[in-house]
Design an enzyme around this catalytic site. Structure first.
Site, PDB file in Angstrom:
ATOM      1  N   SER A 129      -7.617  -0.691  -6.512  1.00 49.65           N
ATOM      2  CA  SER A 129      -6.466   0.054  -6.765  1.00 49.65           C
ATOM      3  C   SER A 129      -7.103   1.422  -7.175  1.00 49.65           C
ATOM      4  O   SER A 129      -8.020   1.949  -6.669  1.00 49.65           O
ATOM      5  CB  SER A 129      -5.442  -0.311  -7.863  1.00 49.65           C
ATOM      6  OG  SER A 129      -4.346   0.114  -8.172  1.00 49.65           O
ATOM      7  N   ASP A 186       0.825  -2.809   1.616  1.00 42.53           N
ATOM      8  CA  ASP A 186       0.331  -2.459   0.352  1.00 42.53           C
ATOM      9  C   ASP A 186       0.834  -0.795   0.218  1.00 42.53           C
ATOM     10  O   ASP A 186       0.184  -0.391   1.183  1.00 42.53           O
ATOM     11  CB  ASP A 186      -1.043  -2.707  -0.179  1.00 42.53           C
ATOM     12  CG  ASP A 186      -1.492  -2.238  -1.095  1.00 42.53           C
ATOM     13  OD1 ASP A 186      -0.457  -1.363  -1.926  1.00 42.53           O
ATOM     14  OD2 ASP A 186      -2.500  -2.363  -1.474  1.00 42.53           O
ATOM     15  N   HIS A 313       0.135  -5.344  -3.058  1.00 40.59           N
ATOM     16  CA  HIS A 313      -0.611  -4.517  -3.852  1.00 40.59           C
ATOM     17  C   HIS A 313      -1.383  -5.565  -4.751  1.00 40.59           C
ATOM     18  O   HIS A 313      -2.425  -5.416  -5.289  1.00 40.59           O
ATOM     19  CB  HIS A 313      -0.347  -3.193  -4.624  1.00 40.59           C
ATOM     20  CG  HIS A 313      -1.271  -2.544  -5.355  1.00 40.59           C
ATOM     21  ND1 HIS A 313      -2.388  -2.105  -4.358  1.00 40.59           N
ATOM     22  CD2 HIS A 313      -1.522  -2.102  -6.392  1.00 40.59           C
ATOM     23  CE1 HIS A 313      -3.131  -1.378  -5.411  1.00 40.59           C
ATOM     24  NE2 HIS A 313      -2.693  -1.515  -6.469  1.00 40.59           N
TER      25      HIS A 313
END
Lengths: 598, 578
Positions: A129, A186, A313
């Site tokens: 991330s 995602d 995600h």
């Protein structure tokens, strides 16, 4: 088929899952800037050292001013991240850059890093991330330093840099060190294709509360998908227009009215299809198209896809656990493999975009072939020029002055050669400006060498032509900022400077004559000023240095050349005259006398 | 479907992608947003066309035109015929010598003219983005106003306009296909909207419009054509015409229907991030056909049913791709430089042997004339193309297009035309200027004359200094010399009729005056006075004739003869002229 991800990206498969695990752990440990872990490879007992970076879901760490937090990066530690033609410097997200700068001090000093270097262990920078951008910039930082090349692995990372960023990476041959894993839906890897907005904040807020309080599931936001993917789609369509060779003149006008995200993917992408298959793609244009098209709405309704775009995600660890062991990996490069694309669920229009992306690479290869043919012609012309130069020395005038006079047929033929060469190099220049040649073109040894040879031999003739026709009266001096000096020479000079890691403007030996001519004109016009004196001394210093390193030919020292006449005529104020130059002229004179005697 | 040839590189159609980029960006929405707002606020106000100037951001201006429903109906009832409108003659091209505008649009536009003139000047001074927009006839006014604005914009203007119309009918008989202006227009047309097809032959034409007039309408700009399924962008006027024709035969509903483009945009935006339907079964062997067929089907066109020639579309796209390649463009320009260098060299060779290059070329003195002619042909092809392109542009734009290269074109004309003249007279031609001279030379000369200002005394002075290296200004100078030689022959020929003698005599007097004028303006190169030049040969014969006792006229007062007889030409072009 039959290859694993590790094979395709040149890293042992055993590293990937532990690296992902560490990356997720690091992301959720805000108290530490990074975590380190040594991973032993079973079959050869070597070790890989993984550094993974912490993340932040605060909007200020993702966005900033100006829009998209656009920040030019090509300075100091990132000197390679620039275009060597007119494309300018690479742009990165300034908020990501700031977070990287907070980390790099401690990272450089980390004892684990020192140890890994000493023991020649492979270093991997990993990020999940918002840890991804730091991993990417850290990898670049050490690539620039020419330490043993580190690797970069990211999982669900947002985009970091623009088109020039990716171009520079590929030019330097670094692209393969970066591998990015992306889940089919995602939202985070796509989020930077859309400007920061309330939707961005909703998404980041959601993840923040999710990561902060691990056990409670916060209510997911809704309504963001259309906005974020709409903007992403705009970017993909704009790029597709280019790939498809759109000739509608409105495209440029429209573009000037809308601000698209500058960010583009770079490096190798591994798309996780969600059914155990992985798709590896290196073509950056194809990556962008897949990134946008595979997350398009299909039969499922918007709310479902929207929820999935958030859930995925957090799904990297489980997804990778399932597919890394298997050999179900397909590399897209070298032609779209329909079976795999079915896994990605791409529409016919998306398939056309991929084909266009592939065709764009083919076009660049074809252009390179065309240029290769030019290179032979260039060699032939340069050989003729070399002979012309040699012959001109006999008259003790030098080819610069002979060309400027244009008295002989030889001068005329040299002029035609000059123009033939200009035509070929200008075509190369135009192709480079439009990214129509392979990214590493300006880094190829033979190209830099031939370009430099051309620049040193022929630019003096362009200067002679310029001052012969007193063009300075219309356009100003030959060398000023973006002045009349042909861009082909500026580009070629930049290639050499970049290759030698020298500052921009330091390799201007082919401009020697322009300096001399302009000084002559300025002395007449302005009189003898302090500023002029400084310039004269600079010319003298340059001359000695360049003759010394043989980047400037000593025929400038011929008795009848513009330079020697000008230098001898310098007003008496210019003192002391450099003995060194007097000596060089004398030596040259001797050499010519002996030469003609033989 | 035709297979593409093996050696051809694959081509793509980007009509869908361009449209997609447009609808997913906020540009069209920003333009549309203001229209219903203005339309709503209208009823209270008496004026027939509402104009609104809004500044959503400091660097962006939006101008909206909205005619009231009554005035729209009123204007439409006036009919769809084309009315000559000389105020817009700046749009004239070679193919469209006079501009006509749709009557309905003019009905609304003309009363606004003065007001818009002021607005135009004001906007012209602004920096940044300018969006000009309107729906149906409001869009027509927006288009006309944008053209009006473009016609008064100069290169320094920092105002960047775009005109976005929603469901507007066709406007006029002029095309902008060869104009840069074309790219400033974006027209949204829904296949459900009856208005854009109103003035077409198959449409619900108002009673006054005749068929032939209706087909004289020419679409311009880029059309964003939309249906329920999606959208695509086209800028080929023939195809747009075709689409409108097809749509007009299928559209339902009366003219009272006002299409809500806001709703259409919302749908398109949603469609843009959906996987499109599988419209093509056969796959990807030819990406252009695959792409264009999908795009056409999306906007409701069936290539087979509606008789669309995909092959031709591909060929056009291929031609355009080839034509607009910047790298080969750079190469072409450079090749022309090489051609010119050869000609300069030829001129220098002549100078080295103290001859004028006209004479050398006419008599093929260097045995390289064939090669030179080859370079001349390259140049001529190139300049004929440039001139033709300038002629296809609207007058006003053509003029600014020319300024960039008129100097180079003039040098070319002065360098090459004399050699064309040499070949012509060598082959026994007569009266070059009236019978043979190529159109592109005439235009190059005409444009040069239009742009030229009378020289200041300083300029004349510098010309005087440099005349020896300049080219003779009148590229037809040698044609005049050749004609003078022929006149001289007629004069001395015993068989000539008295009429011929007289006209020849007059020609020669005129010629003398002409040469003298050139000399006084330093407009001829001194090379004409070189020994054995055609000019001096002529002078030799003429001198003998006027000196002979048979010559009936007195020539003592003619300045030119004096200039020649006294030998002053010998110092012409040196720094000092007595």
């Amino acid at each position: 088929m039959g290859e694993t991800v590790g094979n395709l990206i040149g890293l042992n498969d055993e590293v990937i899952h532990p690296a992902a695990t560490l990356a997720v752990e690091a992301h959720n440990s805000p108290s530490k800037q990074f975590l380190v872990k040594k991973i032993k490879i079973r079959h050869d007992l070597s070790s890989v050292v993984v550094f993974a970076f912490s993340g932040s879901m605060l909007p200020k760490d993702w966005s900033g001013q100006p829009t998209f937090a656009k920040t030019e990066i090509a300075t100091g530690e990132f000197r390679s991240l620039t275009s060597l033609n007119d494309g300018g410097d690479a742009v990165v997200n300034g908020s990501f850059l700031r977070r990287f700068k907070d980390v790099i001090g401690n990272l450089s000093k980390a004892k684990e890093l020192k140890e890994a270097t000493e023991k020649k262990r492979q270093v991997v920078f990993a990020g999940y991330s918002s840890g991804g951008p730091i991993a990417i910039l850290a990898t670049l930082y050490f690539l620039e330093k020419q330490t043993p090349s580190p690797r970069c692995l990211t999982f669900g990372s947002p985009l970091v840099g623009d088109r020039i960023f990716g171009h520079a990476l590929r030019r330097e041959g670094w692209s393969d060190y970066f591998t990015h894993f992306v889940m089919k839906y995602d939202i985070i890897p796509r989020i930077m294709l859309s400007p920061s907005s309330t939707e961005h904040e909703q998404i980041l807020d959601y993840f923040k509360s999710k990561f902060d309080r691990k056990n409670i599931n916060p209510a997911p936001p809704s309504g963001f998908y259309l906005t974020v993917m709409g903007n992403a789609s705009s970017v993909a369509s704009y790029e597709a227009c280019h790939l498809m060779g759109c000739r509608n003149p409105s495209l440029d006008i429209i573009k000037s009215f809308i601000e698209l995200s500058p960010y583009r993917p770079s490096g190798t992408y591994v798309f996780c299809t969600g059914n155990g298959n992985l798709v590896v793609v290196k073509n950056p244009n194809a990556v962008l198209q897949i990134l946008v098209h595979c997350a398009e709405l299909g039969e499922s309704n918007t709310a479902e896809v929207e929820k999935r775009s958030l859930d995925e995600h957090s799904a990297y660890l489980s997804e990778l656990k399932d597919c890394l062991g298997m050999q179900a990996v397909v590399s897209l490069d070298g032609g779209p493999a329909t079976a795999t694309l079915n896994d990605l669920g791409l529409s016919p229009q998306a398939m056309l975009c991929l084909q266009a992306a592939e065709e764009f690479e083919n076009r660049r290869s074809r252009n390179l072939e065309k240029i290769r043919k030019y290179l032979e012609k260039i060699e032939v012309e340069l050989e003729m020029m070399r002979k012309y130069k040699e012959n001109a020395q006999i008259s003790r005038l030098g080819y610069y002055d002979s060309f400027k006079l244009q008295n002989e047929d030889d001068d005329f033929h040299a002029n035609v050669s000059r123009l033939e060469l200009a035509g070929m190099w200008d075509e190369i220049k135009e192709m480079l400006k439009e990214f129509e040649l392979p990214d590493d073109f300006e880094k190829k040894r033979e190209i830099i060498d031939l370009g430099t040879k051309y620049r040193r031999l022929v630019e003096p003739l362009d200067i002679a032509n310029f001052y012969r026709h007193s063009k300075d009266k219309e356009t100003g001096a030959y060398v000023i900022g973006g002045g009349p000096r042909p861009k082909r020479y500026r580009f070629i000079q930049r290639w050499l400077e970049h290759d030698e890691k020298k500052p921009f403007g330091s390799r201007s030996e082919s401009l020697f004559w322009a300096d001399v001519e302009q000084l002559g004109i300025d002395i007449k016009k302005k009189g003898y000023l302090q500023e002029i004196e400084e310039r004269i001394q600079q010319v003298e210093r340059n001359l000695i240095a360049w003759i010394g390193d043989r980047s400037l030919d000593d025929d400038v020292l011929l008795e009848n050349s513009t330079f020697v006449k000008w230098w001898r005529d310098l007003p008496p104020q210019h003192k002391p005259k450099s003995d060194r130059i007097e000596k060089l002229i004398g030596e040259m004179s001797e050499r010519v006398t002996q030469g003609t005697k033989i | 479907m035709k297979r593409r040839r093996m050696n051809q590189v694959p081509l793509f159609s980007s009509a869908g992608e361009l449209a997609n980029m447009l609808v997913t960006s906020n540009l069209i929405e920003a333009a549309w947003a203001k229209i219903p707002e203005l339309q709503r606020g209208q009823s209270a106000l008496p004026s027939s066309v509402q104009t609104m100037v809004d500044h959503p951001t400091p660097k962006c201006t939006i101008v909206v035109f909205a005619p009231s429903p009554d005035s729209t109906q009123d204007a439409l009832s006036q009919g769809g015929d084309l009315v000559p409108y000389p105020k817009f003659d700046f749009l004239c091209t070679k193919g469209c010598p006079s501009v006509s505008i749709n009557r309905a649009a003019l009905t609304l536009f003309t009363p606004l003219y003065d007001h818009l003139s002021g607005l135009k000047d004001e906007l012209n001074k602004r920096e940044g983005q300018l969006i000009i927009t309107g729906q149906s006839l409001g869009g027509s006014i927006a288009s006309l106003f944008t053209l009006f604005l473009l016609s008064s914009m100069d290169k320094e203007s920092k105002c960047r306009p775009i005109c976005i119309t929603f469901g507007s009918p066709l406007i006029g008989n002029f095309g902008l296909q060869h104009s840069h202006w074309n790219s400033f227009f974006l027209h949204l047309v829904s296949d459900k909207d009856p208005l854009p097809t109103l003035f077409l032959p198959s449409g619900r034409s108002a009673p006054t419009s005749s068929h032939s007039q209706a087909t004289a309408y020419k679409p311009f700009g880029t059309y964003l054509l939309c249906s329920e399924l999606g959208c695509a962008c086209f800028d080929d006027p023939d195809f747009i015409f075709k689409f409108l024709t097809v749509a007009s035969s299928e559209v339902a509903g009366g003219l009272q229907v006002v299409v809500d483009y806001g709703e259409i945009l919302r749908n398109l935006k949603y469609r843009a991030i959906c996987k499109g339907p599988r419209l093509v079964g056969e796959r990807l062997t030819d990406p252009f056909s695959a792409g264009i067929v999908m795009e056409l089907k999306t906007i409701g066109i069936d290539p087979a049913k509606h008789n669309i020639d995909i092959g031709r579309m591909e060929k056009d796209a291929r031609d355009l791709t080839w034509k607009t390649n910047k790298a080969s463009e750079a190469k072409k320009l450079n090749d022309r430089k090489i051609n010119m260098v050869w000609l300069e060299w030829y001129r220098k060779k002549a100078e080295d042997v103290k001859k004028d290059y006209y004479d050398c070329f006419r008599n093929e003195r260097f045995n390289i004339e064939a090669k030179i002619q080859w370079h001349m042909e390259d140049l001529t092809t190139y300049w004929e193309d440039m001139v033709a392109e300038a002629e296809r542009k609207p007058q006003k734009e053509g003029a600014s297009f020319r300024t960039g290269w008129l100097q180079a074109g003039t040098t070319y004309r002065r360098m090459v035309e004399p050699l064309d003249i040499a070949v012509f007279y060598k082959d026994g031609g007569r009266d070059y200027i009236n019978s043979e001279r190529s159109q592109h030379y005439k235009l190059l000369e005409q444009w040069y004359e239009e742009a030229a200002k009378p020289p200041t005394s300083e300029e004349l002075d510098s010309k005087k200094q440099k005349v020896s290296v300049l080219l003779t200004e009148d590229s037809c100078f040698w044609a005049h010399v050749e004609e003078a030689i022929l006149s001289c022959k007629s004069l001395t020929n015993a068989n000539s009729t008295p009429e011929l003698r007289e006209s020849s005599w007059n020609n020669l007097v005129k010629f003398g005056e002409y040469v003298m004028e050139q000399i006084e303006n330093y407009a001829v190169s001194p090379e004409i006075f070189l020994k054995d030049s055609c000019f001096m040969t002529w002078w030799g014969e003429y001198k003998v004739y006027i000196a002979s006792p048979s010559n009936p006229c007195s020539l003592r007062f003619i300045q030119f003869i004096d200039f020649m007889k006294t030998g002053r030409y010998g110092v012409y072009g040196r720094s000092e002229v007595p």
